[in-house]
Design a protein around this motif. Structure first.
Motif, PDB file in Angstrom:
ATOM      1  N   VAL A   1      30.784  31.415  30.990  1.00  0.00           N
ATOM      2  CA  VAL A   1      31.719  30.415  30.468  1.00  0.00           C
ATOM      3  C   VAL A   1      31.804  30.524  28.954  1.00  0.00           C
ATOM      4  O   VAL A   1      30.831  30.847  28.282  1.00  0.00           O
ATOM      5  N   GLY A   2      32.993  30.264  28.435  1.00  0.00           N
ATOM      6  CA  GLY A   2      33.219  30.340  26.996  1.00  0.00           C
ATOM      7  C   GLY A   2      34.622  30.849  26.739  1.00  0.00           C
ATOM      8  O   GLY A   2      35.596  30.259  27.224  1.00  0.00           O
ATOM      9  N   ASP A   3      34.738  31.958  26.005  1.00  0.00           N
ATOM     10  CA  ASP A   3      36.060  32.530  25.734  1.00  0.00           C
ATOM     11  C   ASP A   3      36.807  32.815  27.034  1.00  0.00           C
ATOM     12  O   ASP A   3      37.993  32.536  27.161  1.00  0.00           O
ATOM     13  N   THR A   4      36.098  33.380  27.998  1.00  0.00           N
ATOM     14  CA  THR A   4      36.651  33.687  29.314  1.00  0.00           C
ATOM     15  C   THR A   4      35.697  33.160  30.369  1.00  0.00           C
ATOM     16  O   THR A   4      34.498  33.404  30.292  1.00  0.00           O
ATOM     17  N   ASP A   5      36.221  32.430  31.335  1.00  0.00           N
ATOM     18  CA  ASP A   5      35.394  31.879  32.403  1.00  0.00           C
ATOM     19  C   ASP A   5      35.513  32.736  33.661  1.00  0.00           C
ATOM     20  O   ASP A   5      36.625  33.081  34.076  1.00  0.00           O
ATOM     21  N   VAL A   6      34.364  33.042  34.249  1.00  0.00           N
ATOM     22  CA  VAL A   6      34.285  33.769  35.516  1.00  0.00           C
ATOM     23  C   VAL A   6      33.172  33.113  36.318  1.00  0.00           C
ATOM     24  O   VAL A   6      32.086  32.850  35.787  1.00  0.00           O
ATOM     25  N   PHE A   7      33.430  32.882  37.599  1.00  0.00           N
ATOM     26  CA  PHE A   7      32.445  32.226  38.458  1.00  0.00           C
ATOM     27  C   PHE A   7      32.209  33.049  39.719  1.00  0.00           C
ATOM     28  O   PHE A   7      33.157  33.523  40.341  1.00  0.00           O
ATOM     29  N   ASN A   8      30.944  33.183  40.077  1.00  0.00           N
ATOM     30  CA  ASN A   8      30.564  33.786  41.342  1.00  0.00           C
ATOM     31  C   ASN A   8      30.915  32.767  42.427  1.00  0.00           C
ATOM     32  O   ASN A   8      30.544  31.601  42.334  1.00  0.00           O
ATOM     33  N   ARG A   9      31.605  33.202  43.480  1.00  0.00           N
ATOM     34  CA  ARG A   9      32.050  32.278  44.527  1.00  0.00           C
ATOM     35  C   ARG A   9      30.951  31.934  45.540  1.00  0.00           C
ATOM     36  O   ARG A   9      31.146  31.049  46.370  1.00  0.00           O
ATOM     37  N   ASP A  10      29.840  32.622  45.481  1.00  0.00           N
ATOM     38  CA  ASP A  10      28.739  32.340  46.404  1.00  0.00           C
ATOM     39  C   ASP A  10      28.237  30.921  46.139  1.00  0.00           C
ATOM     40  O   ASP A  10      27.911  30.575  45.000  1.00  0.00           O
ATOM     41  N   THR A  29      35.684  34.713  40.853  1.00  0.00           N
ATOM     42  CA  THR A  29      37.007  34.225  40.480  1.00  0.00           C
ATOM     43  C   THR A  29      37.627  35.213  39.501  1.00  0.00           C
ATOM     44  O   THR A  29      36.917  35.996  38.859  1.00  0.00           O
ATOM     45  N   ASP A  30      38.941  35.161  39.381  1.00  0.00           N
ATOM     46  CA  ASP A  30      39.604  35.965  38.359  1.00  0.00           C
ATOM     47  C   ASP A  30      39.236  35.395  36.986  1.00  0.00           C
ATOM     48  O   ASP A  30      39.129  34.169  36.835  1.00  0.00           O
ATOM     49  N   PRO A  31      39.045  36.257  35.989  1.00  0.00           N
ATOM     50  CA  PRO A  31      38.749  35.755  34.643  1.00  0.00           C
ATOM     51  C   PRO A  31      39.902  34.895  34.118  1.00  0.00           C
ATOM     52  O   PRO A  31      41.071  35.223  34.299  1.00  0.00           O
ATOM     53  N   VAL A  32      39.530  33.773  33.487  1.00  0.00           N
ATOM     54  CA  VAL A  32      40.515  32.871  32.896  1.00  0.00           C
ATOM     55  C   VAL A  32      40.164  32.706  31.424  1.00  0.00           C
ATOM     56  O   VAL A  32      39.061  32.265  31.086  1.00  0.00           O
ATOM     57  N   ASN A  33      41.112  33.069  30.553  1.00  0.00           N
ATOM     58  CA  ASN A  33      40.896  32.897  29.116  1.00  0.00           C
ATOM     59  C   ASN A  33      40.980  31.426  28.776  1.00  0.00           C
ATOM     60  O   ASN A  33      41.961  30.760  29.094  1.00  0.00           O
TER      61      ASN A  33
END
Length: 160
Positions: A133-142, A99-103
């Motif tokens: 997860v935390g300041d910026t959230d990023v998730f692997n889509r797998d 996913t795109d990083p989300v602040n």
């Protein structure tokens, strides 16, 4: 080292399968987390000196051994049947789509969840990020990444 009845079938040379790491640079440096080895043992660390981080780039087996020397064993061990479910999935997790990083926050730090892929030819560990997860959230889509990350969250809860 051969496989005993309690070991999961991965390369004999691969000791570490998963890592959960929390880092925060605000209000003083914090680096803590744990590694899960092929026996299901949880190896904790807190602010170790000269810690070799999981990314970027691979870790050599020697660097991993150095990190392991800075850990202590938790009292909780993951049951072999439970561990095997996730080891069988970790081999399939890809690192191709995030996913795109989300602040989300500021100064909260980040908790990152990883699986390790070991290359016996080069004797290196390559990490695949499951989520941060935390300041910026990023998730692997797998979907397998989500499944393992959700499980690691429950493991973390058992340690607190």
């Amino acid at each position: 080292m051969g496989c005993s009845n309690d070991e999961i079938k991965v390369s004999d040379e691969q000791e570490i399968l998963f890592e959960v790491n929390y880092v925060n640079y605000a209000w003083g440096y914090q680096n803590r987390g744990y590694l899960i080895d092929k026996m299901g043992r949880i190896r904790r660390y807190e602010n170790p000196k000269d810690w070799k981080f999981a990314s970027p780039g691979p870790l050599t087996a020697a660097e991993m051994d150095e990190n392991l020397s800075k850990t202590t064993f938790a009292t909780y061990t993951i049951p072999p049947a439970e561990l095997e479910q996730y080891v069988n999935v970790l081999k399939k997790v890809s690192d191709g789509d995030f996913t795109d990083p989300v602040n989300k926050m500021a100064d909260a730090g980040a908790t990152s969840y990883y699986v390790y892929h070991f290359d016996p030819g080069t004797k290196t560990y390559r990490t695949v990020l499951l989520q941060s997860v935390g300041d910026t959230d990023v998730f692997n889509r797998d979907p397998d990444a989500k499944r393992i990350a959700d499980w690691l969250v429950t493991v973390s809860q058992k340690l607190n």
